[in-house]
Enzyme design. Structure first.
Site, mmCIF file in Angstrom:
data_model
loop_
_atom_site.group_PDB
_atom_site.id
_atom_site.type_symbol
_atom_site.label_atom_id
_atom_site.label_comp_id
_atom_site.label_asym_id
_atom_site.label_seq_id
_atom_site.Cartn_x
_atom_site.Cartn_y
_atom_site.Cartn_z
ATOM 1 N N SER A 262 0.804 -1.227 0.000
ATOM 2 C CA SER A 262 0.000 0.000 0.000
ATOM 3 C C SER A 262 0.836 1.275 0.000
ATOM 4 O O SER A 262 0.307 2.354 -0.285
ATOM 5 C CB SER A 262 -0.939 0.016 1.209
ATOM 6 O OG SER A 262 -0.215 0.169 2.415
ATOM 7 N N LYS B 110 0.986 4.605 6.821
ATOM 8 C CA LYS B 110 0.436 5.489 5.781
ATOM 9 C C LYS B 110 1.116 6.861 5.901
ATOM 10 O O LYS B 110 1.863 7.130 6.829
ATOM 11 C CB LYS B 110 -1.079 5.669 5.942
ATOM 12 C CG LYS B 110 -1.900 4.384 6.028
ATOM 13 C CD LYS B 110 -1.918 3.592 4.749
ATOM 14 C CE LYS B 110 -2.738 2.315 4.892
ATOM 15 N NZ LYS B 110 -2.618 1.421 3.717
#
Length: 248
Positions: free
Chosen positions: A59, A132
């Site tokens: 991701s 993230k």
């Protein structure tokens, strides 16, 4: 006639003297003390300063690749505030990750993994954490996307060199959104924008896609392994420089 022949030495082994045994015992004691102190220092560093994690998914490509090892500064945000653009590790706010099955290990491997985790060289709980990039801080208005496919923060469009998009795509998000970040929370997104289950895709979780500041473990500083990928992780302050001005 005088016999000047020196008496021959006996080749019979003499039992160890008490002094020699005591010296060996002191040496072993000192080694144990050094080991325990080193273990304690490593534990304190891992608990309060830095620790290691590995990357379990794609991701954050191409900034971070699967199985990369990273070093995380745990002083942020506890003592040092985080900033837009920082890459952070955080605990699941609830509902972001599926239940993880227990990892089966033989006792020797499990003991070694536990020992390495104590000193921060292993991260058996990496699958319980996420990584993230911070896009929005508390109070920020984050919108996507404009006619050029850009995301904006506080009405300032962003040019994001770290965002990985599929060939032929110009929009930095497949899905549109318009949010205001609540107090003590963050809006986070993966760099691999079309393959990241980030803040955009958890509106029905307890935090409604926002990450509570208390869940942040720390800021990722460096890729530590493999060696050929050793590098500092950029927070791209130039991307958000205009946004800072918009806050004033």
């Amino acid at each position: 006639m005088t016999d000047n022949t020196l008496p021959s030495r006996s080749h019979r082994l003499e039992p160890d003297s008490p002094r020699k045994k005591r010296g060996v015992a002191i040496f072993i004691r000192d080694l144990l003390i050094i080991f325990v102190v080193a273990l304690l220092i490593s534990f304190l560093i891992k608990t309060f300063l830095v620790r290691s994690f590995y990357i379990p998914s794609g991701s954050m490509e191409s900034t971070l690749l699967v199985d990369d090892r990273i070093i995380v500064n745990q002083l942020e945000p506890a003592l040092v505030p985080v900033s837009r653009g920082d890459v952070i590790v955080f605990r699941d706010p609830g509902g972001w990750l599926p239940e993880q099955p227990p990892i089966e290990q033989n006792p020797i491997v499990a003991a070694l993994d536990w020992t390495m985790s104590v000193v921060g060289l292993s991260a058996p709980d990496s699958n319980d954490h996420l990584i993230k990039r911070i896009i929005g801080l508390p109070g920020d208005h984050v919108v996507c996307c404009n006619t050029l496919g850009q995301m904006s923060v506080n009405d300032i469009p962003l040019t994001e060199p770290y965002a990985l998009l599929p060939a032929g795509q110009s929009s930095v998000s497949k899905d549109a959104f318009d949010v205001v970040v609540p107090a003590d929370s963050l809006w986070v997104m993966g760099d691999n924008r079309y393959d990241s289950l980030d803040s955009r895709y958890h509106p029905n979780t307890p935090g409604k896609g926002f990450v509570p500041m208390d869940n942040v473990v720390g800021r990722a500083l460096v890729i530590s392994w493999p060696l050929e990928r050793w590098s500092w992780l950029d927070d791209y302050p130039e991307v958000f420089r205009g946004v800072e001005d918009a806050d004033k």
